[in-house]
Structures are given as structure tokens and as C-alpha cells.
Design a protein around this motif. Structure first.
Motif, mmCIF file in Angstrom:
data_model
loop_
_atom_site.group_PDB
_atom_site.id
_atom_site.type_symbol
_atom_site.label_atom_id
_atom_site.label_comp_id
_atom_site.label_asym_id
_atom_site.label_seq_id
_atom_site.Cartn_x
_atom_site.Cartn_y
_atom_site.Cartn_z
ATOM 1 N N GLU A 194 -0.968 8.284 -12.828
ATOM 2 C CA GLU A 194 -1.662 7.587 -13.161
ATOM 3 C C GLU A 194 -1.559 5.326 -13.379
ATOM 4 N N LYS A 195 -0.337 5.710 -13.858
ATOM 5 C CA LYS A 195 0.574 4.146 -13.836
ATOM 6 C C LYS A 195 0.203 3.991 -12.534
ATOM 7 N N LYS A 196 1.257 3.882 -11.783
ATOM 8 C CA LYS A 196 1.187 3.315 -10.859
ATOM 9 C C LYS A 196 -0.090 3.181 -9.560
ATOM 10 N N MET A 197 -1.231 4.306 -10.052
ATOM 11 C CA MET A 197 -2.073 4.084 -9.408
ATOM 12 C C MET A 197 -3.123 3.102 -10.082
ATOM 13 N N TYR A 198 -2.867 2.344 -11.645
ATOM 14 C CA TYR A 198 -3.320 1.570 -12.190
ATOM 15 C C TYR A 198 -3.272 -0.044 -11.915
ATOM 16 N N LYS A 199 -1.151 0.454 -11.406
ATOM 17 C CA LYS A 199 -0.522 -1.089 -11.060
ATOM 18 C C LYS A 199 -1.269 -1.425 -10.007
ATOM 19 N N ASP A 200 -0.720 -0.272 -8.612
ATOM 20 C CA ASP A 200 -1.662 -0.151 -7.001
ATOM 21 C C ASP A 200 -3.020 -1.005 -7.026
ATOM 22 N N THR A 201 -4.127 -0.628 -8.264
ATOM 23 C CA THR A 201 -5.067 -1.113 -8.333
ATOM 24 C C THR A 201 -5.621 -2.341 -8.259
ATOM 25 N N MET A 202 -4.842 -2.708 -9.777
ATOM 26 C CA MET A 202 -5.028 -4.420 -9.724
ATOM 27 C C MET A 202 -4.139 -5.460 -8.710
ATOM 28 N N ALA A 203 -3.150 -4.884 -8.088
ATOM 29 C CA ALA A 203 -2.255 -5.628 -7.423
ATOM 30 C C ALA A 203 -2.906 -5.473 -6.098
ATOM 31 N N VAL A 204 -4.091 -5.027 -5.856
ATOM 32 C CA VAL A 204 -5.081 -4.895 -4.511
ATOM 33 C C VAL A 204 -5.978 -5.702 -5.418
ATOM 34 N N ILE A 226 -7.211 -10.088 -3.765
ATOM 35 C CA ILE A 226 -8.240 -10.810 -3.512
ATOM 36 C C ILE A 226 -8.942 -11.053 -3.964
ATOM 37 N N GLY A 227 -8.721 -12.005 -5.180
ATOM 38 C CA GLY A 227 -9.201 -12.546 -5.946
ATOM 39 C C GLY A 227 -10.745 -11.822 -7.155
ATOM 40 N N ILE A 228 -10.734 -10.593 -7.303
ATOM 41 C CA ILE A 228 -11.799 -9.926 -7.380
ATOM 42 C C ILE A 228 -10.634 -9.564 -9.449
ATOM 43 N N GLU A 229 -12.191 -9.166 -10.192
ATOM 44 C CA GLU A 229 -11.560 -8.813 -11.772
ATOM 45 C C GLU A 229 -12.686 -7.731 -12.216
ATOM 46 N N VAL A 230 -12.136 -6.609 -11.967
ATOM 47 C CA VAL A 230 -13.042 -5.092 -12.606
ATOM 48 C C VAL A 230 -11.448 -4.827 -13.526
ATOM 49 N N ASP A 231 -12.246 -3.876 -14.076
ATOM 50 C CA ASP A 231 -11.432 -2.781 -15.193
ATOM 51 C C ASP A 231 -11.101 -1.693 -13.594
ATOM 52 N N PRO A 232 -9.960 -1.304 -13.348
ATOM 53 C CA PRO A 232 -9.691 -0.189 -12.746
ATOM 54 C C PRO A 232 -10.380 1.185 -13.390
ATOM 55 N N ARG A 233 -9.806 0.469 -15.246
ATOM 56 C CA ARG A 233 -10.924 2.693 -15.479
ATOM 57 C C ARG A 233 -12.275 2.513 -16.096
ATOM 58 N N GLU A 254 -15.385 -2.067 -3.507
ATOM 59 C CA GLU A 254 -15.354 -1.008 -1.805
ATOM 60 C C GLU A 254 -14.603 -1.537 -0.917
ATOM 61 N N ILE A 255 -15.267 -2.899 -1.213
ATOM 62 C CA ILE A 255 -13.779 -3.879 -0.446
ATOM 63 C C ILE A 255 -12.789 -3.904 -0.402
ATOM 64 N N ALA A 256 -12.406 -3.431 -1.999
ATOM 65 C CA ALA A 256 -10.890 -3.498 -2.284
ATOM 66 C C ALA A 256 -10.411 -1.903 -1.549
ATOM 67 N N LYS A 257 -10.892 -0.754 -1.361
ATOM 68 C CA LYS A 257 -10.619 0.312 -0.685
ATOM 69 C C LYS A 257 -10.525 0.172 0.633
ATOM 70 N N ALA A 258 -11.849 -0.594 0.981
ATOM 71 C CA ALA A 258 -10.833 -0.631 2.668
ATOM 72 C C ALA A 258 -9.690 -1.816 2.525
ATOM 73 N N VAL A 259 -9.316 -2.706 1.843
ATOM 74 C CA VAL A 259 -8.451 -3.820 1.602
ATOM 75 C C VAL A 259 -7.156 -2.335 1.278
ATOM 76 N N SER A 260 -7.214 -1.478 0.968
ATOM 77 C CA SER A 260 -5.792 -0.731 0.405
ATOM 78 C C SER A 260 -5.580 -0.289 1.390
ATOM 79 N N PHE A 261 -6.453 0.077 2.583
ATOM 80 C CA PHE A 261 -5.789 1.134 3.949
ATOM 81 C C PHE A 261 -5.409 0.013 4.770
ATOM 82 N N HIS A 262 -4.712 -1.448 4.240
ATOM 83 C CA HIS A 262 -4.324 -2.446 4.984
ATOM 84 C C HIS A 262 -5.133 -2.616 6.866
#
Length: 499
Positions: free
Chosen positions: A117-127, A131-138, A153-161
């Protein structure tokens, strides 16, 4: 600078029973460019993208990504190879939180077993930071407005490079401010060398953001041109194959006597507070305002699908209770919802079943039988009146384009013979030709004495179709303007009043 070819789709064909959806369509997307894909509803834009994305299998043709042939069997395979799609109708796990939705199927694990969960939170915050969006990952997805869910949805697309990202009608439910943010993200992705395919009906956007534009019509390729060489008139002509004199039909409805009175309407679970207005017979009222201003809540409270805290609704001087949808329909009200995929259509049912579902009573023969003949007649009327493009009444509604689905729902409500029509974004995600037809229908209904209240995020639409516009801000009524004399600036000023 010279852009090299990133994606090449050649001679793509796809047939559905009774419909040739794609007929030898080709598309070339260069690295570091935004390529717009335009066409009327049913032109084949979404089908072409679904063939690319592995949601449909193409019947023939070839797809090359960076020179290598690809043929994705699933959308997962497409994502992992670098092709992502941000859909118009969001398909998300609404009961799960934001980061679950982004990393679904590829959770980071600790020691290969438990989800980290920790890494997932960190990775989400990094994405998000990227792209400059403010949403709480939880945050749970269902508690967020459509616009924020789209950013996820856009952040997800970006996370796949992703190398290629398809945006299908991305701004149809965004406010002007959110659109600007989206364009910033798209420009950033373009500068990084992504190839962006942008599907939209909004000409102003297309001309502003695209490098190249491909236009499709009836499942065929019509033209590909640099955006800088195109004008709105040229695009419309290529799209519809005819000149569209004006974007709005002539207003022929004449409002009559006072018919509907809404007094001190407040919502139990929303910010809606003390909204009062009156509507005359045959009048078209627009509800303007920013996302979250309470526009939709006004319709939902009138229709009884949201619990009202207080307020009265009178039709022809008589109070109507409208405690739920069934009661409202009986009282002559109809509501066309914004999220048609979630709350409007029954995807696996046919056009006929979707059309008559709200007016089954009138097709009863005796106590138990539904008359097939009368259901066919009503559906036939609806298909003709709404100009629905469909192979037959027995086609499943989910195989129709968005605009045609919208027309089926409008037809369904017309058959309940409502007096008051509540429309939430009636032309969202619909092309310019179909929009014109829906405007014409709205004006014709008002001409027959129906009361129409419509919510729209497109100000030109409100100014072109309505008689008066009520502007909502922060759950309250912030102002009222005459559509004939008002300007977009005036509406925006009211809209910002209580924000």
C-alpha cells in the motif's frame, strides 16, 4: 521538426450484423503530435479506436506501432504495449479507491505476496505530481465528480508510460477551467513525444489543440489535413457532407401562460438552497453554471430522485408531490439523465425494448399480454421522429453510437407524453448534425406546449435554444438572463457569484 510515424493503421475493416462499421479506414499518427479524429455519431471513430485497443477484433487491415505489426487481443495487452485509451463513458471500479483503480491488475507487492500500500500511494502521488493533479489517492471513486474520475483515468494512462493515448470525448463533462488543465496535460504529453489521438465534437477545441485532423463519415475515411488549414465551416462540410447553414434551428416556440412554479426548493443531501422560478407553457429554460453549482440537483429534486428538504412544485396551479420517478412520470414529468450509460440505457436490450420500457401500460392487451404490434408502431414512430440510425428495431442498443442512444432515450420519454421535460446535458458527446436534430426536437416540443428545462455546459447551446437562462452558483440561483440578449460573459459572471 520532422515527426516520425508512431502509429499506422491501414485499410481497417469491421462489420457488425447488418452494419459495415469500418470500410478500409487508414490513420497515421506521428510522434509528438495531437491527431484529432472527427465525424458524426456513427461515423466509426470509436469503433476504429476499439479495434486498435483490442476491444474489437478487426476483420481486415494492419496496425503498426513503431514499425512493428501489432494485433491486441485485449485492452490489457494494448496498455502493456504502450497504447492507452481514456473513454468517454468511464468504466471504473467505483467502490474502490483511486489508487486501486490506477494499479488494478498490477499491484506492487511486498515479498511478492501482500499488496504494498505504501509504495502504491507513493507511486500514485508521483504520477499525480507529474501531471499536476490534486486528488487524494485514498478517496473512493464513487464520491468524486466525473471530471476528477476522468483525471484518474488520464493518470492511469500516464502510469503505463504510454506511447499512444486516445482521448474519447474527454471534455464532455468538464468545466472551462478543467478543460484548460486537460489541455496543459495533453500538451505536456505531446512535448514528451507521445502520440495523442483526440476524439471530440467541439470544433473550437479541435482547432486549438490539434496538429492534424482526420475526418470520417459513415465508416469511411474522408480527409486528413493539418489543423492550421481548416475552419469550422470546412470541418462541418466534410463531416456531414452538406453545408449546415446555422448551428441552431429557428426558434418557433412562443411561451404562453404560467404553467410550472418551483418555490423555495432545497435539497436534503446537496447544497441546493432556496431555489425558486416560474416557467410558462411552451417555454425552454436553460440551467447554466459551473460543475457542482447545483444544476443537475435542481432537475433531480424536481423529478423526485433526490430527496428534497423543502420546497413546493406546482403544475397548472396544483401542487405535485413527485416523491419518486414513478410518481413524477404519472404527474407528467420526464428526466433525461447526463450519465446515459449508467442510468439511461439497458445495454443488452433491443432498441424496441429500450423505447417502450417507460410506457408499457399503453401496450397492455388485457392484463398480461403486451401487444407486439403497438410496441413496434411506437418504436417505428420514435425511430422516424428522432432520426435514429439503426439496422432494425431488434438491434441491441449498446451497438449504436452515443448520439443514437441519446435519441432512443429521448424517444422513450416522448412516448410517456410528458408535460415537463427535464434534460441534463441532452447533447453531451453528440456530433454537430445530431445536435441540430435534437435542438429541433426540443423546439418542436416547446411549440406543442411542452415545458422544457435543460442543463448544459455549452453556453452557445443555451443561448441558441433557450428562451431564458437561469444561472446556478454554489447551490443557489445566482441570476436570470434572457437568451436573446445575454452574452457568455454575463452568464459566467453570475456563475462565479457564490463559488
Amino acid at each position: 521538426m520532422e515527426h516520425d510515424v508512431l502509429l499506422q493503421m491501414t485499410d481497417i475493416c469491421k462489420e457488425f450484423p447488418g452494419v459495415k462499421a469500418l470500410d478500409h479506414v487508414s490513420l497515421t499518427v506521428k510522434r509528438g503530435t495531437v491527431h484529432a479524429l472527427m465525424g458524426e455519431n456513427g461515423a466509426g471513430k470509436s469503433t476504429l479506436m476499439k479495434c486498435l485497443f483490442g476491444m474489437y477484433s478487426k476483420d481486415q487491415g494492419q496496425i503498426l506501432l513503431e514499425g512493428k505489426e501489432v494485433d491486441f487481443k485485449t485492452s490489457k495487452e494494448a496498455l502493456e504495449t504502450g497504447v492507452a485509451m481514456v473513454h468517454q463513458e468511464l468504466n471504473q471500479a467505483l467502490k474502490r479507491n483511486v489508487m486501486d483503480n490506477i494499479w488494478l491488475g498490477r499491484y506492487p507487492k511486498t515479498a511478492g505476496i501482500a499488496v504494498d500500500e505504501k509504495k502504491m500511494y507513493k507511486d500514485t502521488m508521483a504520477v499525480f505530481k507529474d501531471i499536476g493533479i490534486e486528488v487524494d489517492p485514498r478517496r473512493i471513486m464513487s464520491t468524486m465528480p466525473v471530471s476528477q474520475r476522468q483525471m484518474v483515468e488520464i493518470a492511469k494512462a500516464v502510469s503505463f508510460h504510454s506511447k499512444v493515448i486516445v482521448f474519447d470525448e474527454p471534455t464532455s463533462s468538464l468545466t472551462q477551467e478543467e478543460v484548460e488543465h486537460l489541455f496543459k496535460i495533453i500538451n505536456m504529453l505531446r512535448d514528451r513525444g507521445c502520440g495523442i489521438i483526440y476524439i471530440s465534437h467541439k470544433m473550437e477545441e479541435i482547432l486549438r489543440i490539434s496538429d492534424e485532423v482526420t475526418i470520417m463519415r459513415d465508416g469511411t475515411w474522408i480527409a486528413t489535413k493539418p489543423a492550421s488549414e481548416l475552419t469550422m465551416e470546412m470541418i462541418i462540410k466534410l463531416m456531414v457532407g452538406r453545408e449546415l447553414g446555422s448551428r441552431f434551428p429557428e426558434k418557433t416556440n412562443v411561451p404562453g401562460e404560467l404553467a410550472l412554479e418551483v418555490e423555495h426548493l432545497s435539497g436534503m443531501y446537496s447544497d441546493l438552497e432556496d431555489v425558486s422560478f416560474k416557467v410558462r407553457q411552451g417555454e425552454i429554460i436553460g440551467l447554466a453554471g459551473l460543475d457542482g453549482s447545483g444544476r443537475t440537483e435542481v432537475l433531480e429534486n424536481i423529478f423526485g430522485i433526490a430527496t428534497k428538504k423543502s420546497g413546493t412544485i406546482k403544475l397548472h396551479g396544483k401542487e405535485v408531490m413527485n416523491r419518486n420517478a414513478r410518481e413524477s412520470i404519472k404527474n407528467g414529468f420526464a428526466l433525461l439523465t447526463e450519465e446515459r450509460r449508467a442510468t439511461g440505457i439497458f445495454g443488452i436490450l433491443t432498441i424496441r425494448e429500450n423505447t417502450v420500457i417507460s410506457s408499457l401500460k399503453k401496450h397492455l392487451k388485457g392484463s398480461f399480454y403486451l401487444s407486439n404490434k403497438s410496441m413496434r408502431e411506437d418504436t417505428d414512430w420514435s425511430v422516424k421522429a428522432m432520426r435514429i440510425k439503426t439496422p432494425s428495431q431488434d438491434t441491441q442498443i449498446r451497438s449504436l453510437s452515443g448520439g443514437n442512444q441519446q435519441k432512443v432515450i429521448l424517444g422513450r420519454w416522448m412516448l410517456t407524453e410528458p408535460e415537463v421535460l427535464l434534460l441534463d446535458e441532452p447533447t453531451r458527446g453528440i456530433d454537430v448534425g445530431a445536435k441540430y436534430e435534437i435542438y429541433q426536437l426540443i423546439i418542436d416540443l416547446a411549440k406543442k406546449g411542452k415545458i422544457v428545462i435543460m442543463v448544459s455546459s455549452e453556453m452557445p447551446e443555451l443561448l441558441g435554444v433557450c428562451d431564458r437562462i437561469l444561472v446556478m452558483s454554489g447551490g443557489r440561483l445566482a441570476g436570470e438572463v434572457s437568451a436573446k440578449e445575454a452574452t457568455q460573459e454575463e452568464i459566467m459572471t453570475h456563475a462565479a457569484k457564490y463559488v
